[in-house]
Design a protein around this motif. Structure first.
Motif, PDB file in Angstrom:
ATOM      1  N   PRO A 187     -18.330  31.170   4.580  1.00  0.00           N
ATOM      2  CA  PRO A 187     -19.031  31.969   5.587  1.00  0.00           C
ATOM      3  C   PRO A 187     -18.174  32.274   6.818  1.00  0.00           C
ATOM      4  N   TYR A 188     -17.277  31.366   7.194  1.00  0.00           N
ATOM      5  CA  TYR A 188     -16.439  31.618   8.370  1.00  0.00           C
ATOM      6  C   TYR A 188     -14.958  31.773   8.015  1.00  0.00           C
ATOM      7  N   GLY A 189     -14.670  31.953   6.727  1.00  0.00           N
ATOM      8  CA  GLY A 189     -13.296  32.272   6.342  1.00  0.00           C
ATOM      9  C   GLY A 189     -12.347  31.091   6.208  1.00  0.00           C
ATOM     10  N   VAL A 190     -12.902  29.883   6.158  1.00  0.00           N
ATOM     11  CA  VAL A 190     -12.057  28.678   6.191  1.00  0.00           C
ATOM     12  C   VAL A 190     -11.145  28.553   4.970  1.00  0.00           C
ATOM     13  N   LYS A 191      -9.890  28.216   5.240  1.00  0.00           N
ATOM     14  CA  LYS A 191      -8.990  27.680   4.221  1.00  0.00           C
ATOM     15  C   LYS A 191      -8.580  26.301   4.725  1.00  0.00           C
ATOM     16  N   GLY A 192      -8.249  25.396   3.845  1.00  0.00           N
ATOM     17  CA  GLY A 192      -7.793  24.079   4.300  1.00  0.00           C
ATOM     18  C   GLY A 192      -6.509  24.218   5.102  1.00  0.00           C
ATOM     19  N   VAL A 193      -6.310  23.339   6.074  1.00  0.00           N
ATOM     20  CA  VAL A 193      -5.117  23.474   6.918  1.00  0.00           C
ATOM     21  C   VAL A 193      -4.251  22.226   6.980  1.00  0.00           C
ATOM     22  N   ALA A 194      -4.690  21.112   6.389  1.00  0.00           N
ATOM     23  CA  ALA A 194      -4.051  19.839   6.719  1.00  0.00           C
ATOM     24  C   ALA A 194      -2.754  19.568   5.965  1.00  0.00           C
ATOM     25  N   GLU A 195      -2.531  20.229   4.854  1.00  0.00           N
ATOM     26  CA  GLU A 195      -1.476  19.739   3.964  1.00  0.00           C
ATOM     27  C   GLU A 195      -0.296  20.670   3.715  1.00  0.00           C
ATOM     28  N   ALA A 196      -0.563  21.970   3.591  1.00  0.00           N
ATOM     29  CA  ALA A 196       0.530  22.892   3.231  1.00  0.00           C
ATOM     30  C   ALA A 196       1.715  22.736   4.180  1.00  0.00           C
ATOM     31  N   ASN A 197       1.416  22.346   5.431  1.00  0.00           N
ATOM     32  CA  ASN A 197       2.472  22.256   6.447  1.00  0.00           C
ATOM     33  C   ASN A 197       3.521  21.181   6.180  1.00  0.00           C
ATOM     34  N   ILE A 198       3.204  20.166   5.370  1.00  0.00           N
ATOM     35  CA  ILE A 198       4.210  19.112   5.123  1.00  0.00           C
ATOM     36  C   ILE A 198       5.090  19.450   3.917  1.00  0.00           C
ATOM     37  N   VAL A 199       4.774  20.550   3.241  1.00  0.00           N
ATOM     38  CA  VAL A 199       5.536  20.880   2.034  1.00  0.00           C
ATOM     39  C   VAL A 199       6.941  21.422   2.352  1.00  0.00           C
ATOM     40  N   PRO A 200       7.080  22.366   3.280  1.00  0.00           N
ATOM     41  CA  PRO A 200       8.423  22.934   3.484  1.00  0.00           C
ATOM     42  C   PRO A 200       9.445  22.114   4.278  1.00  0.00           C
ATOM     43  N   PRO A 201       9.074  21.173   5.166  1.00  0.00           N
ATOM     44  CA  PRO A 201      10.083  20.661   6.110  1.00  0.00           C
ATOM     45  C   PRO A 201      11.363  20.079   5.513  1.00  0.00           C
ATOM     46  N   THR A 202      11.280  19.288   4.438  1.00  0.00           N
ATOM     47  CA  THR A 202      12.521  18.651   3.972  1.00  0.00           C
ATOM     48  C   THR A 202      13.554  19.703   3.560  1.00  0.00           C
ATOM     49  N   ALA A 203      13.099  20.730   2.840  1.00  0.00           N
ATOM     50  CA  ALA A 203      14.044  21.778   2.425  1.00  0.00           C
ATOM     51  C   ALA A 203      14.436  22.653   3.616  1.00  0.00           C
ATOM     52  N   THR A 204      13.494  22.907   4.513  1.00  0.00           N
ATOM     53  CA  THR A 204      13.813  23.710   5.703  1.00  0.00           C
ATOM     54  C   THR A 204      15.001  23.080   6.431  1.00  0.00           C
ATOM     55  N   SER A 258       0.868  -1.183   0.000  1.00  0.00           N
ATOM     56  CA  SER A 258       0.000   0.000   0.000  1.00  0.00           C
ATOM     57  C   SER A 258       0.899   1.225   0.000  1.00  0.00           C
ATOM     58  N   GLY A 259       0.262   2.430  -0.153  1.00  0.00           N
ATOM     59  CA  GLY A 259       1.123   3.605  -0.215  1.00  0.00           C
ATOM     60  C   GLY A 259       2.160   3.348  -1.272  1.00  0.00           C
ATOM     61  N   PRO A 260       3.336   3.823  -1.181  1.00  0.00           N
ATOM     62  CA  PRO A 260       3.834   5.016  -0.512  1.00  0.00           C
ATOM     63  C   PRO A 260       3.637   6.199  -1.452  1.00  0.00           C
ATOM     64  N   THR A 261       4.344   7.295  -1.242  1.00  0.00           N
ATOM     65  CA  THR A 261       4.406   8.308  -2.299  1.00  0.00           C
ATOM     66  C   THR A 261       5.712   8.141  -3.058  1.00  0.00           C
ATOM     67  N   SER A 262       5.839   8.881  -4.126  1.00  0.00           N
ATOM     68  CA  SER A 262       6.952   8.708  -5.061  1.00  0.00           C
ATOM     69  C   SER A 262       8.304   9.062  -4.471  1.00  0.00           C
ATOM     70  N   GLY A 263       9.316   8.355  -4.932  1.00  0.00           N
ATOM     71  CA  GLY A 263      10.670   8.864  -4.895  1.00  0.00           C
ATOM     72  C   GLY A 263      10.876   9.622  -6.194  1.00  0.00           C
ATOM     73  N   ALA A 264      11.895  10.463  -6.245  1.00  0.00           N
ATOM     74  CA  ALA A 264      12.038  11.295  -7.438  1.00  0.00           C
ATOM     75  C   ALA A 264      13.479  11.657  -7.707  1.00  0.00           C
ATOM     76  N   PRO A 273      -0.128  15.660  -2.029  1.00  0.00           N
ATOM     77  CA  PRO A 273       0.599  14.743  -2.907  1.00  0.00           C
ATOM     78  C   PRO A 273       1.412  15.436  -3.998  1.00  0.00           C
ATOM     79  N   GLY A 274       2.689  15.131  -4.023  1.00  0.00           N
ATOM     80  CA  GLY A 274       3.586  15.650  -5.050  1.00  0.00           C
ATOM     81  C   GLY A 274       4.298  16.919  -4.672  1.00  0.00           C
ATOM     82  N   SER A 275       3.653  17.755  -3.863  1.00  0.00           N
ATOM     83  CA  SER A 275       4.220  19.076  -3.580  1.00  0.00           C
ATOM     84  C   SER A 275       5.465  19.036  -2.683  1.00  0.00           C
ATOM     85  N   PRO A 276       5.471  18.219  -1.607  1.00  0.00           N
ATOM     86  CA  PRO A 276       6.691  18.212  -0.778  1.00  0.00           C
ATOM     87  C   PRO A 276       7.917  17.738  -1.554  1.00  0.00           C
ATOM     88  N   ILE A 277       7.700  16.882  -2.549  1.00  0.00           N
ATOM     89  CA  ILE A 277       8.827  16.318  -3.299  1.00  0.00           C
ATOM     90  C   ILE A 277       9.477  17.414  -4.150  1.00  0.00           C
TER      91      ILE A 277
END
Lengths: 761, 158
Positions: free
Chosen positions: A711-728, A304-310, A379-383
């Motif tokens: 109506p309450y200003g929502v933006k999604g919060v679950a994913e953008a946070n995993i994008v920067p860590p590897t480069a950080t 199952s999984g994983p995500t891509s190596g690149a 998916p794809g963005s952190p890579i």
């Protein structure tokens, strides 16, 4: 919904508070039922036979001995599933081909990776099922295999599909290859941009596949009745997806399959597809008994999984004042054994945080003898961000500019052009960078062997199809039935928004994730879409309820509907009748339902648009041990534009969780193969996800730039946070050691080797 | 082969069951005794989702055979609350949003209770090292550590 509605800011009473989640108590007492926790009378245990080879032709499968074992009630192979048409269907970014999918569920002509399923049994006990697997005889013709993406692209590489012609190339190649597809995005003129640049920075990178690493293995229970109807209880991000895929793969009518969303023990994208469900349904059909299947952890890793190596190359052209004038990225992503990696997302997201006039991104989708990749958080963005944001750091160093200032100089703002044609419609990126820059730790002094790194990341966030029904009970409490499996506390955010809209206490709203026969179609929980899209659907249903409550109040008062308004959880007489009657509470109207027209209930369904993209900017401090190469995270600060934090605790939790997954990706996690193409670390001991003692407290900064379309200003919060860590972290390691690590993970042996070779120079 | 007949004490009450030789305590709890609060994450002792105590000792129930618990005292998540009153750890996990998916939560709670029995006033570092055998993929551990420290504080005051 073609047009988006702009909602004015308003004072909120319930949204933004942190109550206990509605599903909390059963989860701390052990009573919540996850995928593996369901049983039925007469239930059998299903087990799956998997390939020991990375690549082999299946000459024959003989199941006779297994069938003869006492206690075995059914044995199936791919011959028990209907053949599917070869066709890519659905939006290009997430296209599906059922010809491939059925072959991943149970192999047909060939096994394409170690762990590839090819037969299954159902028996009266786990041990008999296990015994029966050993009695299935498979005649394999072992074939050469290929694991690495660059090797898989070589002209003489072993082919997984002898007739695969690369899509997206004109004229089409005459020879087959492992390259399923080439895609290209262009903006402006990159050659001109590079020619004008003061400095050009270029580097190549590699990443390894990483697993979503949810703690709950895939599990389901299926019952197939002799009248052709079936029910499935499974751990999934989308029980409607389970219904769509399973009915298609098994060959039954959608209406004959009822799917229940079990509590889900983590997923992160990895449970947006099916593995065990169609097998359990067919085993149940063949045996006449309910069948439960639970994957082992080893199966989870291998199949199952994983995500891509690149393998990736980035080139940036910059001016001395910090302006980026050209950017180019070449991204080669492993799809695993079947086509469709998230490389298109990688091409789109890599430079999306920035306003750059000339951009070109080229992506290759490449098959190899590994498990088929599945979505993993953004998916794809952190890579691609690992490559792009590492090169951003190199460019900032080259011109001697602070990395946050460099990013601010180029940051995308509303109206900025993306490489895929759309213009950025929302603010929040610059605000997030400013918030990060203001953190007192950003200027704090560093010690010996310590370094600081910065990176940013983009994710689309999602809208999409959702349905909900709100039922008003006679005591004024409310049931919200919606169709989004709750993977991180969304029932809490949904209940908060319903309570806010209706003007009733949070505790009076009971949200449930209804089964496929009890609520309208709802897309999977993914793409950070639920609090936005399902939330908006629930709010719409609540507004219909309010309208109905006003109708009921008008009846009680014998006035016109137009003379009733809803304010602060009460119906009040208004207009010419203002002040004539005491306001009626939600509860008081609910109590009068029988006399005023019967049950009060309202449904809403929509295909939500107008979501705002996610953006996160992060810095971290590391210390690199010169003797062991171990990278210790000393401090980690993550700022993210969350739109509006509906339940701040769970919102923050998403940032903490995404960052720590990113830390694992950066420092430890990887699929390791032996020379026969067999995975050497299919367990949590050797595939090491971060443990509590590996990480410090993650400091989350929630930046609230509301999305005017919600109506309450929502933006999604679950994913953008995993994008920067590897480069950080890579940028911090560079700052600590002067060395640029371009291969993930930056595990101690790799860091030590880099330190040693620098010491020798 | 005939099954083993085992008698033990489970969450304070006597219990007896039959199990196959190779059946683990985890399988016995889940499949024979219908106590599914103890979770299987790996079945190899690496994730801690199946944490229980046997004779007061914290163990991964996937590494203990059912037949081994003859005469022993077993505590699982189902025995953590006293009737309808949640244990302070359970309460603090809820208040601190220390669970997202919740699959690791029963094991975390059992492990954390074991820590606080031994060390009522742990430091953040001690909590992190004690819980290093309990994997959580959702929370990044911040809120779990916060909840354990908060529960420890409350239990000391009680």
């Amino acid at each position: 919904m073609a047009d988006t509605v702009l909602y004015p800011e308003r004072e909120l009473k319930v949204v933004g508070t942190q109550p206990v989640r509605p599903d909390g108590v059963p989860k701390v007492t052990g009573l919540a039922q996850y995928g593996a926790d369901f049983t039925l009378p007469g239930m059998l245990w299903g087990r799956i036979l998997r390939s020991p080879h990375a690549h082999a032709r299946i000459r024959a499968i003989n199941t006779k001995k297994a069938e003869a074992l006492p206690g075995v009630k059914a044995v199936i192979t791919a011959a028990d599933l209907p053949e599917q048409k070869f066709d890519y269907v659905g939006p290009e970014r997430v296209a599906i081909n059922f010809w491939h999918m059925t072959r991943n569920i149970l192999a047909r002509e060939k096994v394409l990776y170690e762990g590839h399923a090819l037969a299954a049994v159902a028996a009266t006990s786990k041990s008999i099922a296990e015994e029966a697997l050993k009695l299935i005889e498979v005649d394999y013709e072992v074939l050469p295999h290929v694991i690495d993406v660059d090797e898989a692209m070589q002209p003489d590489a072993p082919l997984l599909f002898e007739d695969m012609i690369t899509r997206g190339v004109q004229p089409p190649p005459t020879k087959p290859s492992n390259v399923s597809k080439r895609i290209e995005f262009k903006l402006g003129d990159v050659d001109k941009g590079f020619a004008a640049a003061d400095e050009i920075v270029e580097a190549s990178y590699k990443t390894k596949p990483v697993h979503q690493g949810y703690i709950e293995p895939h599990a389901c229970l299926a019952r197939f009745d002799t009248d052709g109807q079936a029910e499935v209880w499974s751990s999934s991000q989308g029980h409607f997806v389970v219904r769509t895929f399973t009915s298609r793969l098994v060959g039954m009518k959608v209406g004959d399959l009822r799917c229940h969303a079990a509590e889900i023990g983590g997923a992160f994208g990895g449970k947006t597809v099916v593995y065990v469900e169609p097998i359990a349904v067919v085993l149940s059909k063949k045996s006449g008994h309910p069948v439960k299947i639970m994957m082992s952890r080893e199966e989870v890793f291998k199949a199952s999984g994983p995500t891509s190596g690149a393998s990736m190359t980035i080139k940036l052209g910059v001016m001395r004042d910090g302006r980026i004038v050209a950017a180019e990225g070449i991204f080669k992503y492993q799809a695993g054994a079947f086509p469709t990696s998230p490389v298109m997302n990688g091409c789109m997201c890599s430079f999306a945080p920035y306003d750059i006039a000339n951009v070109r991104t080229i992506g290759y989708d490449v098959v190899c003898n590994r498990p088929k990749t599945v979505a993993y958080r953004a998916p794809g963005s952190p890579i691609s961000a690992f490559a792009a944001e590492s090169t951003m750091d190199l460019a900032a160093r080259r011109i001697g500019m602070d990395p946050i200032e460099f990013r601010l100089k180029n940051i995308a703002r509303p109206g900025s052009q993306t490489v895929w044609g759309a213009k950025l419609a929302h603010a929040g990126f610059a605000e997030t960078l400013h918030a990060l820059q203001k953190h007192p730790g950003y200027k704090a002094p560093l010690g010996k062997n310590q370094g600081r790194g910065v990176a940013a990341g983009y994710w689309f966030n999602g809208g999409g199809e959702s349905s909900a029904t709100v039922h008003v009970n006679e005591d004024g409490t409310v049931v919200v039935a919606e169709g989004s499996p709750d993977i991180g506390g969304s029932r809490a955010s949904i209940a908060l928004m319903a309570a806010e809209t209706l003007g009733i206490p949070y505790e009076n709203v009971r949200p449930i994730v209804a089964d496929t026969n009890s609520v309208g179609y709802t897309q999977a929980t993914g793409g950070s879409r639920v609090t936005y899209a399902t939330g908006m659907t629930v709010i719409n249903a609540c507004n219909k309820v309010i309208d109905e409550m006003c109708v009921r109040a008008a009846k009680l008062w014998k006035v016109e509907r137009a003379d009733v308004i809803w304010e602060d959880g009460h119906a009040r007489p208004a207009g010419k009748r203002a002040g004539e009657f005491e306001p009626l509470s939600f509860k008081a109207i609910a109590a009068k339902r029988t006399a005023t027209g019967g049950p009060i209930t309202a449904s809403a369904a929509m295909n939500a648009e107008g979501q705002a993209p996610g953006f996160s900017a992060q810095f971290c401090d590391v210390e690199v041990d010169p003797d062991t190469g171990y990278v210790k995270i000393l401090r980690y600060v993550a700022a993210q534009d969350v739109g509006r934090a509906i339940h701040p605790g769970y919102c923050e939790g998403q940032i903490h969780g995404g960052v720590v997954q990113g830390i694992g990706w950066a420092l430890n996690e990887e699929y390791i193969y032996d020379r026969n193409g067999r995975m050497e670390n299919p367990g949590f001991l050797d595939y090491r996800i971060p443990v509590a003692s590996d990480v410090p407290m993650i400091e989350a900064i929630m930046v609230e730039v509301p999305n005017p379309n919600h109506p309450y200003g929502v933006k999604g919060v679950a994913e953008a946070n995993i994008v920067p860590p590897t480069a950080t972290i890579a940028n911090a390691v560079h700052s600590a050691t002067g060395l640029r690590l371009t291969d993930l993970p930056m595990s101690p042996p790799k860091v030590l080797a880099a330190l040693d070779s620098a010491r020798k120079r | 082969m005939a099954k083993h007949h085992v008698t033990a004490t489970l969450n304070g009450s006597p219990v007896e069951f039959l199990c196959e030789t190779q059946q683990t305590l985890l399988e016995v709890l889940r499949d024979e005794l219908n106590l599914t609060g103890t979770k299987e994450g790996c079945a190899t002792g690496d994730c801690g989702a199946c944490s229980v105590t046997v004779g007061g000792r914290l163990v991964c129930s996937c590494l203990v055979l059912g037949a081994e618990v003859e005469g022993k005292r077993i505590e699982t998540i189902e025995g953590m609350a006293s009737g309808t009153e949640l244990h302070p750890l359970q309460q603090k996990f809820l208040e601190h949003a220390a669970l997202q998916c919740g699959i690791c939560t029963p094991g975390m709670l059992i492990a954390a209770r074991s820590l606080l029995e031994r060390k009522p006033d742990p430091t953040e570092e001690e909590v992190r090292y004690w819980l290093a055998g309990n994997l959580c993929r959702c929370t990044g551990y911040n809120k779990i550590v916060d909840a354990v420290l908060a529960a420890a504080g409350e239990m000391r005051r009680a």
